[in-house]
Design a protein around this motif. Structure first.
Motif, PDB file in Angstrom:
ATOM      1  N   THR A  52      30.149  42.748  27.304  1.00  0.00           N
ATOM      2  CA  THR A  52      31.058  41.790  27.909  1.00  0.00           C
ATOM      3  C   THR A  52      31.132  40.589  26.988  1.00  0.00           C
ATOM      4  N   PHE A  79      39.106  40.312  32.513  1.00  0.00           N
ATOM      5  CA  PHE A  79      39.073  39.736  33.843  1.00  0.00           C
ATOM      6  C   PHE A  79      38.738  38.253  33.797  1.00  0.00           C
ATOM      7  N   ASP A  80      39.082  37.573  34.884  1.00  0.00           N
ATOM      8  CA  ASP A  80      38.836  36.147  35.008  1.00  0.00           C
ATOM      9  C   ASP A  80      37.337  35.902  35.212  1.00  0.00           C
ATOM     10  N   GLU A  83      35.264  36.095  38.599  1.00  0.00           N
ATOM     11  CA  GLU A  83      34.680  37.294  39.194  1.00  0.00           C
ATOM     12  C   GLU A  83      33.160  37.294  39.085  1.00  0.00           C
ATOM     13  N   LEU A  84      32.614  36.611  38.069  1.00  0.00           N
ATOM     14  CA  LEU A  84      31.165  36.556  37.874  1.00  0.00           C
ATOM     15  C   LEU A  84      30.561  35.212  38.245  1.00  0.00           C
ATOM     16  N   ARG A  86      30.708  31.764  40.401  1.00  0.00           N
ATOM     17  CA  ARG A  86      31.263  31.185  41.623  1.00  0.00           C
ATOM     18  C   ARG A  86      31.237  29.658  41.622  1.00  0.00           C
TER      19      ARG A  86
END
Length: 98
Positions: A52, A79-80, A83-84, A86
């Motif tokens: 990643t 992906f944004d 998503e991981l 918060r």
């Protein structure tokens, strides 16, 4: 021409992007050793695997994550970071000596 899919802007020419490095767990900058910080900033395993990575779309100023196989250079998904992650991480402001 190589195309990378930006989660915000859609498919774009790879020349619009800047590689930001592998996603790694950041050590606590206040308590880690210089060696641990250098390992975090400068070194990575560079093994043939799915990793990643951070990517930056320079035209829009958008950071996102991509899963890419380092051997084939195939991007499996983008992906944004939301998503991981918060919540935003705030760092203490370092005071400069006077």
């Amino acid at each position: 021409m190589k195309i990378l899919h930006c989660p915000l802007n859609g498919p774009r020419n790879i020349s619009e992007f800047i590689y930001g490095g592998e996603l790694k767990t950041m050590p606590d900058p206040a308590t880690c050793s210089d060696r641990e910080w250098a390992d975090y900033v400068f070194y990575h395993d560079n093994l043939p695997a799915v990793v990643t990575e951070w990517w930056f779309h320079s035209a829009s100023g958008y950071w996102f994550l991509a899963e890419r196989h380092t051997l084939t250079d195939e991007v499996l998904r983008t992906f944004d970071p939301g998503e991981l992650f918060r919540q935003r991480v705030e760092f203490a402001h370092a005071e400069t000596p006077s």
